[in-house]
Scaffold this active site. Structure first.
Site, PDB file in Angstrom:
ATOM      1  CD  GLU A  38      29.071  21.378  30.472  1.00 46.82           C
ATOM      2  OE1 GLU A  38      29.219  20.406  29.714  1.00 46.82           O
ATOM      3  OE2 GLU A  38      28.081  21.515  31.233  1.00 46.82           O
ATOM      4  CE  LYS A 108      29.406  16.591  30.499  1.00 46.05           C
ATOM      5  NZ  LYS A 108      28.412  17.641  30.117  1.00 46.05           N
ATOM      6  CB  CYS A 140      27.904  19.276  33.399  1.00 52.83           C
ATOM      7  SG  CYS A 140      26.164  19.788  33.461  1.00 52.83           S
TER       8      CYS A 140
END
Length: 268
Positions: A38, A108, A140
């Site tokens: 990321e 995200k 993540c």
């Protein structure tokens, strides 16, 4: 197909150096799918929205151009995390590019901690695409929400690409459960080292991994070293959703009961 990750230690704000490090690390890798961390081109510990705006790039910006060229030269599928500028909005995003030059973007869905101070919240659904097999992306902290992996599995994904900057100790173990409960492969690529910037210091946990549909860890990196790891998989192993001869993890779902539970919680 050969799949894996490049666990690395990006330098905050050093976009040119970080991209060059990726190009160097993958210079001899061909015919593979590789996931990177990321925000691997910018670093993570932004001190302000203004600082983030300075480092963010469009999805078709100079970094994407360079890494797309690398994918073409090396016959790679590459997936990496970056700070995406889209007009006045900035997202914590991931981009996957193919040797044919196709690009697939994901923003995200679940922002972690101070990311909420600087990044915008997307409204897009989880997307699937062809990249050697049917694939999808998470970033993540998305791992915490089982609905994210399940949404991808219900859309036919065999392989989840998961760029990460993990600082909590739970994800690597939890992703084995995500793979078991959906009968999918997942590649979690974390970063290593400590990043200190803007009065904050974060230590990242490494231990990037490839997990199969039975929850077996096919390969896992160390907690502290930069590593490139590749492993051969048969993505069609994710087509078998049976837990036992009489149980299918998708067909046995009872969504009418889950919706009822959600409705009761909202009524309170």
């Amino acid at each position: 197909m050969r799949v894996g990750f490049l666990q690395m230690r990006p330098r905050f704000g050093a976009v040119e150096d970080n991209v060059a490090a990726i190009e160097h690390a993958l210079a001899r890798v061909r015919d593979a799918l590789v996931v990177l961390p990321e925000l691997c081109t910018t670093g993570y510990t932004f001190a302000s929205r203004a600082e983030l705006e300075e480092l963010a790039e469009p999805a078709a910006g100079p970094t994407a151009t360079r890494l797309t060229a690398l994918a073409r030269r090396q016959r790679l599928v590459l997936c990496w995390g970056f700070a995406e500028r889209d007009g006045r909005r900035i997202f914590n995003s991931a981009l996957t590019v193919t040797p044919a030059g196709k690009r697939f973007r994901y923003r995200k869905a679940h922002l972690f901690d101070r990311e909420k101070l600087y990044f915008d919240v997307p409204r897009e659904r989880f997307a699937t695409f062809e990249a050697g097999t049917r694939a999808g992306m998470l970033i993540c902290f998305d791992w915490v929400f089982p609905e994210a992996c399940r949404s991808l599995a219900l859309d036919g994904v065999r392989l989840v690409l998961h760029p990460s900057n993990l600082v909590l100790p739970y994800c690597q173990q939890a992703m084995t459960t995500r793979c078991i409960e959906n009968r999918i492969f997942a590649i979690t690529c974390n970063r290593v080292g400590t990043e200190t910037h803007g009065g904050r210091s974060l230590r990242f946990t490494g231990r990037s991994q490839v997990v199969d549909p039975h929850g077996a860890v096919l390969v896992r990196a160390s907690a502290s070293a930069e590593e490139l790891q590749l492993v051969a998989i048969d993505p069609h192993a994710a087509d078998d959703k049976r837990m036992t001869p009489h149980n299918d993890v998708l067909a046995d779902r009872r969504p009418e009961l889950y919706r009822a539970l959600v409705a009761r919680r909202r009524s309170h």
